[in-house]
Write a protein that holds these residues in place. Structure first.
Motif, PDB file in Angstrom:
ATOM      1  N   VAL A  67      -4.071   1.931  -2.496  1.00 15.60           N
ATOM      2  CA  VAL A  67      -5.358   1.628  -2.688  1.00 15.60           C
ATOM      3  C   VAL A  67      -5.858   3.319  -2.170  1.00 15.60           C
ATOM      4  CG1 VAL A  67      -5.647  -0.835  -2.112  1.00 15.60           C
ATOM      5  CG2 VAL A  67      -5.791   0.888  -0.331  1.00 15.60           C
TER       6      VAL A  67
ATOM      7  N   SER B  50      -8.778   3.979  -7.289  1.00 11.59           N
ATOM      8  CA  SER B  50      -9.303   3.429  -6.208  1.00 11.59           C
ATOM      9  C   SER B  50     -10.505   2.635  -6.281  1.00 11.59           C
ATOM     10  CB  SER B  50      -9.427   4.464  -5.135  1.00 11.59           C
ATOM     11  OG  SER B  50      -8.253   5.402  -4.798  1.00 11.59           O
TER      12      SER B  50
ATOM     13  N   ARG C 204     -10.864  -1.332  -5.110  1.00  9.15           N
ATOM     14  CA  ARG C 204     -11.864  -1.451  -3.925  1.00  9.15           C
ATOM     15  C   ARG C 204     -12.915  -2.465  -4.407  1.00  9.15           C
ATOM     16  NH1 ARG C 204     -12.577   4.811  -1.192  1.00  9.15           N
ATOM     17  NH2 ARG C 204     -10.390   5.121  -1.062  1.00  9.15           N
TER      18      ARG C 204
ATOM     19  N   GLY D 204     -12.767  -6.250  -2.649  1.00  9.99           N
ATOM     20  CA  GLY D 204     -14.083  -6.494  -2.101  1.00  9.99           C
ATOM     21  C   GLY D 204     -14.820  -7.713  -2.506  1.00  9.99           C
TER      22      GLY D 204
ATOM     23  N   LEU E 209     -12.227  -2.860   3.426  1.00 12.89           N
ATOM     24  CA  LEU E 209     -12.165  -3.281   2.022  1.00 12.89           C
ATOM     25  C   LEU E 209     -12.295  -4.606   1.747  1.00 12.89           C
ATOM     26  CD1 LEU E 209      -8.404  -1.470   1.425  1.00 12.89           C
ATOM     27  CD2 LEU E 209     -10.517  -0.646   0.426  1.00 12.89           C
TER      28      LEU E 209
END
Length: 284
Positions: free
Chosen positions: A126, A212, A216, A220, A248
């Protein structure tokens, strides 16, 4: 040992251990067969552990294309295992590099996940650091009799370009990865070369660049609860890195196991099992 055929025809192996609701446990290494997970400190008394060998390791066949051993492409193997087991949704645990894989699976298949347990995970998949404050963690163990030799080995490993180049220094370095460098830890570390497939290790992150921002965003929005368990004296991830990465997830429980290194089920089996089983019981 049981077997199934993955999406590309590669035969993959897994074993089951214990009793109770199923828990798929993804090994790390990267490239280490699942044997090193043992019974996860007695967690098998509460859960049926499903322990797959990553393609090219242990009982799983080496694929024709080693590029399929890359972490993002291994997501398809996890999904093929879920389908083979006939599970609509899964409780998923990932250790170390297997934690990176577990996060990618969660991002790709959130609707197939009941819970996510990340045990001393790598955050490479990530795009987050795993070694924040690592020098302080190493320095804090300076009184240990093995410390000087382990630090020297660590320096050699950091400058190695491949897992094969690092291999000669790994055992001398290993005390830094355990909370206690006792007979059990020595035996566990000594088993690494026989359990590790260097070609898989080399290809696990090769040519992988995480998206990324998108990862995320997906993590999320993950609807499933997450347990993020780190070791107080672990190097990868450090407790600080784990604490930073907890943001995260919308519903992450962060647990720092006192005195534990990279293999917390060895350092304090009772504490480890209580934390993981307690979390899974709450979820169910």
């Amino acid at each position: 040992m049981e077997f199934f055929t993955s999406y590309d025809g590669t035969t993959l192996a897994f074993r089951t251990l214990g009793d109770g609701p199923p828990l798929i446990c993804l090994p790390g290494g990267p490239g280490r067969a699942a044997d090193y997970l043992g019974d996860l400190g007695g967690l098998s008394a509460h859960r049926t552990l499903i322990l797959p060998d990553t393609r090219g390791t242990g009982g799983s066949a080496m694929p024709a294309d080693l590029a399929t051993c890359r972490v993002d492409r291994l997501v398809a193997d996890v999904e093929a295992l879920r389908h083979h087991l006939g599970l609509d949704r899964v409780d998923l645990l990932g250790h170390s590099a297997g934690g990176s894989l577990a996060m990618l699976y969660a991002a790709a298949h959130p609707d197939r996940l009941t819970s996510l347990t990340l045990v001393t995970p790598s955050f490479a998949a990530v795009g987050l650091p795993s070694d924040t404050g690592v020098d302080e963690v190493i320095a804090a163990r300076a009184a240990e009799p093995w410390h000087a030799e382990a630090v020297t080995a660590h320096r050699h490993m950091k400058t190695a370009n491949t897992f094969a180049e690092a291999a000669p220094y790994r055992f001398a370095f290993e005390p830094l990865m355990y909370g206690r460098w006792d007979d059990a830890a020595r035996a566990h570390a000594a088993a690494d070369p026989a359990q590790r497939s260097l070609p898989v290790s080399e290809h696990y992150y090769k040519d992988y660049t995480p998206d990324s921002q998108e990862l995320r965003r997906r993590l999320g929005a993950l609807p499933s609860p997450v347990l993020l368990l780190a070791g107080e004296v672990d190097l990868w991830p450090t407790a600080k890195s784990a604490a930073d990465a907890a943001s995260l997830f919308p519903e992450a429980k962060l647990a720092i196991q006192p005195g534990a290194g990279h293999y917390p089920w060895l350092d304090d089996p009772q504490a480890f099992t209580a934390k993981v089983e307690g979390f899974l019981s709450e979820v169910s």
